[in-house]
Design an enzyme around this catalytic site. Structure first.
Site, PDB file in Angstrom:
ATOM      1  N   HIS A 184      -3.577  36.691   2.200  1.00 44.24           N
ATOM      2  CA  HIS A 184      -3.820  35.249   2.241  1.00 44.24           C
ATOM      3  C   HIS A 184      -2.979  34.533   1.181  1.00 44.24           C
ATOM      4  CE1 HIS A 184      -7.530  36.789   4.145  1.00 44.24           C
ATOM      5  NE2 HIS A 184      -7.543  35.639   4.796  1.00 44.24           N
ATOM      6  N   ASP A 254      -2.252  37.979  12.674  1.00 47.75           N
ATOM      7  CA  ASP A 254      -3.202  37.385  11.747  1.00 47.75           C
ATOM      8  C   ASP A 254      -2.771  35.923  11.556  1.00 47.75           C
ATOM      9  OD1 ASP A 254      -5.299  37.063   9.957  1.00 47.75           O
ATOM     10  OD2 ASP A 254      -4.778  38.790   8.725  1.00 47.75           O
TER      11      ASP A 254
END
Length: 341
Positions: A184, A254
């Site tokens: 992230h 993702d």
């Protein structure tokens, strides 16, 4: 009209007029919900219906990350808490089959919660095998410390979801457990040998290669492709995910807004699809970003379209008979009431 090879989030509890117009125009294959989209059961059901109405497909995939533990978008007071994956593997029992049975039961309860809202895809199970010293972004989300434990309990979770009318998404293929960074926030680089990756990281994904959907890892594996993360690496997708692991279901990226990826949003989408992802995922509901993503996204066609249709065909016409109250009591007893709230 053709669907876009994309899964998008939205910004709040109901669609804005701009979101509604955008989704009608681009027709994403699916949608994903986050905590910002969750208030009450009635509100979630209304939002799910609204999303599907924009693409005029009553079975359009609506996804959520409802693992349990720290990754749980639905929670009290309207929905129960669930344990993280590791809690199942750590169950104190003399019966070696008990953890698998309770994982399946927990997933069946999750499916019961989600199906009541119209949500038909859960981004579970996590099949990453954690390595000591790695970043804790996986941590207790993993079912155990060995590939065999992760594969066995991951399969039980997937089967429990399917029995309840919800498709599982295995993640993060081909394995995030060795990463020393949170994708992230940064791009993880894994320098393990191909033999070591094959023996440990790839093994759970091989064991569940028959599953309908998988989510990629934004991780560079230097033994596979030293320049690109798996999400945008044709070599990682073709040679490892499709051939070595043998996965032939829907491969979704993702989240494209994660900082592990570089380039603008059109470039990220284009690179993911060119590498071999069937659909791209963009989660945060930012309209400007979604519009940019669409500049690099194509319509769903060819083998990707076939895989997407096959995945939705895995949804059972009739769900497994289920006594929710009895199941909750049995589940709570297995954990001595620790997750009953």
């Amino acid at each position: 009209m053709a669907d876009a090879a994309a899964i998008f989030g939205c910004s709040t509890l109901r669609l804005t007029p701009q979101e509604r117009a955008f989704f009608r125009a681009v027709r994403p294959w699916g949608f994903i919900l986050f905590k910002r989209n969750i208030e009450t059961p009635d509100q979630v059901r209304a939002l799910v219906d609204e999303l599907r109405a924009t693409v005029d497909r009553p079975n359009a995939p609506v996804l959520i990350d409802q693992e349990g533990g720290r990754v749980q978008r639905l929670g009290p007071p309207h929905w129960r808490r669930y344990p993280p994956g590791r809690a199942y593997g750590d169950l104190a029992t003399n019966d070696p089959l008990a953890p698998r049975d309770i994982v399946r039961l927990g997933a069946r309860l999750l499916a019961h919660d989600l199906a009541a809202l119209g949500i038909n895809v859960d981004c579970v199970p996590v099949l990453d095998v954690p390595e000591p010293g790695a970043h804790d972004v996986i941590g207790d989300r993993a079912y155990g410390d060995t590939a065999q434990e992760v594969a066995e309990l991951g399969r039980a979770a997937a089967e429990g979801l399917i029995a309840g009318g919800v498709l599982p998404v295995i993640k993060h293929i081909p394995g995030h457990g060795r990463a020393h960074a949170d994708s992230h926030l940064a791009l993880p680089v894994v320098e393990a040998s191909l033999d070591d990756l094959d023996a440990r990281d790839f093994a759970p994904f091989k064991g569940l290669s028959d599953m309908p959907m998988a989510m990629t890892a934004h991780v560079v594996y230097t033994a596979i492709d030293p320049r690109r993360p798996a999400t945008t690496s044709r070599k990682a997708i073709k040679q490892v995910i499709r051939e070595t692991i043998g996965f032939d279901g829907v491969l979704m990226s993702d989240d494209l807004s994660m900082k592990a990826l570089s380039g603008d949003f059109a470039e990220r989408a284009r690179a993911s699809l060119t590498a071999g992802c069937d659909v791209i995922l963009h989660c945060n509901g930012d309209m400007a970003e979604m519009q940019a993503v669409m500049d690099g996204t194509r319509v769903l066609a060819g083998r990707a379209k076939v895989r997407c249709a096959a995945a939705l065909a895995r949804l059972p016409k009739v769900v497994e008979p289920f006594d929710a109250a009895q199941a909750r009591a049995r589940f709570d007893a297995a954990f001595d009431g620790r997750w009953a709230a």
